[in-house]
Motif scaffolding. Sequence first.
Motif, mmCIF file in Angstrom:
data_model
loop_
_atom_site.group_PDB
_atom_site.id
_atom_site.type_symbol
_atom_site.label_atom_id
_atom_site.label_comp_id
_atom_site.label_asym_id
_atom_site.label_seq_id
_atom_site.Cartn_x
_atom_site.Cartn_y
_atom_site.Cartn_z
ATOM 1 N N TRP A 70 0.846 -1.208 0.000
ATOM 2 C CA TRP A 70 0.000 0.000 0.000
ATOM 3 C C TRP A 70 0.871 1.243 0.000
ATOM 4 N N MET A 117 0.443 5.898 -0.433
ATOM 5 C CA MET A 117 -0.552 6.962 -0.358
ATOM 6 C C MET A 117 -0.736 7.764 -1.651
ATOM 7 N N PHE A 119 7.632 18.491 -0.228
ATOM 8 C CA PHE A 119 8.426 18.908 0.928
ATOM 9 C C PHE A 119 9.596 17.959 1.178
ATOM 10 N N ASP A 132 -3.059 17.655 -1.927
ATOM 11 C CA ASP A 132 -2.818 16.267 -1.502
ATOM 12 C C ASP A 132 -1.612 16.184 -0.589
ATOM 13 N N HIS A 133 -1.311 17.294 0.112
ATOM 14 C CA HIS A 133 -0.137 17.308 0.982
ATOM 15 C C HIS A 133 -0.555 17.153 2.439
ATOM 16 N N TRP A 134 0.120 17.708 3.351
ATOM 17 C CA TRP A 134 -0.232 17.569 4.777
ATOM 18 C C TRP A 134 -1.648 18.079 4.992
ATOM 19 N N LYS A 135 -2.462 17.303 5.671
ATOM 20 C CA LYS A 135 -3.895 17.619 5.742
ATOM 21 C C LYS A 135 -4.164 18.880 6.559
ATOM 22 N N ASP A 158 -7.860 15.973 -1.982
ATOM 23 C CA ASP A 158 -7.886 14.538 -1.657
ATOM 24 C C ASP A 158 -8.024 14.370 -0.142
ATOM 25 N N ASN A 159 -8.518 13.195 0.290
ATOM 26 C CA ASN A 159 -8.501 12.788 1.709
ATOM 27 C C ASN A 159 -9.344 13.632 2.649
ATOM 28 N N CYS A 194 -10.578 10.687 4.936
ATOM 29 C CA CYS A 194 -9.517 9.875 5.557
ATOM 30 C C CYS A 194 -8.167 10.175 4.911
ATOM 31 N N PRO A 195 -7.208 10.749 5.623
ATOM 32 C CA PRO A 195 -7.194 11.054 7.064
ATOM 33 C C PRO A 195 -8.151 12.164 7.505
ATOM 34 N N LEU A 218 -10.658 5.321 0.273
ATOM 35 C CA LEU A 218 -9.219 5.480 0.459
ATOM 36 C C LEU A 218 -8.519 4.555 -0.525
ATOM 37 N N GLU A 219 -7.490 5.052 -1.151
ATOM 38 C CA GLU A 219 -6.787 4.311 -2.211
ATOM 39 C C GLU A 219 -6.516 2.860 -1.817
HETATM 40 O O1 77P Z 1 2.970 15.756 1.517
HETATM 41 C C1 77P Z 1 3.353 15.337 2.586
HETATM 42 N N1 77P Z 1 2.997 14.162 3.119
HETATM 43 C C2 77P Z 1 2.090 13.308 2.402
HETATM 44 C C3 77P Z 1 0.691 13.924 2.503
HETATM 45 N N2 77P Z 1 -0.326 12.896 2.226
HETATM 46 C C4 77P Z 1 -0.769 12.138 3.217
HETATM 47 O O2 77P Z 1 -0.335 12.277 4.358
HETATM 48 C C5 77P Z 1 -1.761 11.063 2.913
HETATM 49 C C6 77P Z 1 -2.003 10.074 3.888
HETATM 50 C C7 77P Z 1 -2.911 9.039 3.632
HETATM 51 C C8 77P Z 1 -3.162 8.003 4.659
HETATM 52 C C9 77P Z 1 -4.443 7.505 4.843
HETATM 53 C C10 77P Z 1 -4.695 6.526 5.796
HETATM 54 C C11 77P Z 1 -3.646 6.048 6.568
HETATM 55 F F1 77P Z 1 -3.885 5.082 7.491
HETATM 56 C C12 77P Z 1 -2.359 6.558 6.401
HETATM 57 C C13 77P Z 1 -2.113 7.527 5.440
HETATM 58 C C14 77P Z 1 -3.583 8.968 2.400
HETATM 59 C C15 77P Z 1 -3.344 9.953 1.449
HETATM 60 O O3 77P Z 1 -3.987 9.913 0.240
HETATM 61 C C16 77P Z 1 -2.451 10.992 1.693
HETATM 62 O O4 77P Z 1 -2.300 11.946 0.714
HETATM 63 C C17 77P Z 1 4.221 16.195 3.413
HETATM 64 C C18 77P Z 1 5.222 15.643 4.155
HETATM 65 C C19 77P Z 1 5.998 16.506 4.895
HETATM 66 O O5 77P Z 1 7.020 16.069 5.634
HETATM 67 N N3 77P Z 1 5.729 17.846 4.882
HETATM 68 C C20 77P Z 1 4.704 18.305 4.116
HETATM 69 N N4 77P Z 1 3.948 17.521 3.373
#
Ligand code: 77P
Length: 214
Positions: free
Chosen positions: A38, A40, A91, A141-144, A169-170, A173-174, A198-199
């Motif tokens: 899996w 993300m 990032f 689609d970055h940090w929520k 996105d998301n 979830c999250p 969720l994907e």
């Molecule tokens: O972009 C950066 N991280 C990924 C963001 N994306 C996600 O966190 C993300 C998470 C999930 C997810 C869903 C369920 C689960 F159990 C665990 C993860 C799904 C998704 O579809 C995402 O898109 C980032 C990093 C950083 O250090 N600083 C700034 N930005």
Amino acid sequence: TQSTRPQRMLAAVQKNATRGDPRSVVKAIDQFCRQKEWAMNVGDEKGCILDSVVSEVNPATVLELGTYCGYSTVRIASLLPPHAKLITLEFNPDNAVIARQVIAWAGLEDKIQLVEGASGDWIPKMKEEFGVKTFDLVFLDHWKDRYLPDTKLMEECGLLRKGSILLADNVICPGTPDYLEYVRNSPRYKSQYFKSHLEYTKVEDGLEKSVFLG
Ligand SMILES: O=C(NCCNC(=O)c1cc(-c2ccc(F)cc2)cc(O)c1O)c1cc(O)ncn1
Ligand SMILES: [Mg+2]
């Protein structure tokens, strides 16, 4: 030394996808994530909703916040008209290294500019650094917890015009509760929820499409 998941994902692309064929790159990543590990990426189910929004908007300028390994970057760029440009912010430098190679394998380097750094730092510099006026489409689609502050920042920096589309996105979830509340209640947006999963799972998730009304 032990490889990382993004490195194994890139290896799967280089093994199973055809150079210069973006759809085969998307397919190879989806197969890797379904059959092996899996990850993300927005994935194939939400990816079809993304495709339909991109095709409908037919954007000349796209901003993606959160490149990760470049799956949605390639998916979006493969649908853009000639001369359209996609700027994607990542990032995490290790992810950026992988994403650049995925984008190159798809043969989409000319349409995509990958920028490394924090969205909050780069958004105020978009106009001066990249000659961008406004974005026709933004894919969040970055940090929520950055969706809402970055949306307000894009408004303040004049990067959105009447009719600009935000696709997030998301939102389940999250989850991005403060962002959802804002775009669904602000008079400056018309919002619509696309229910999905969720994907690569059966967990509920979805995309929120919001039109900036100016
Ligand atoms: O972009 C950066 N991280 C990924 C963001 N994306 C996600 O966190 C993300 C998470 C999930 C997810 C869903 C369920 C689960 F159990 C665990 C993860 C799904 C998704 O579809 C995402 O898109 C980032 C990093 C950083 O250090 N600083 C700034 N930005
Ligand atoms: Mg996501």
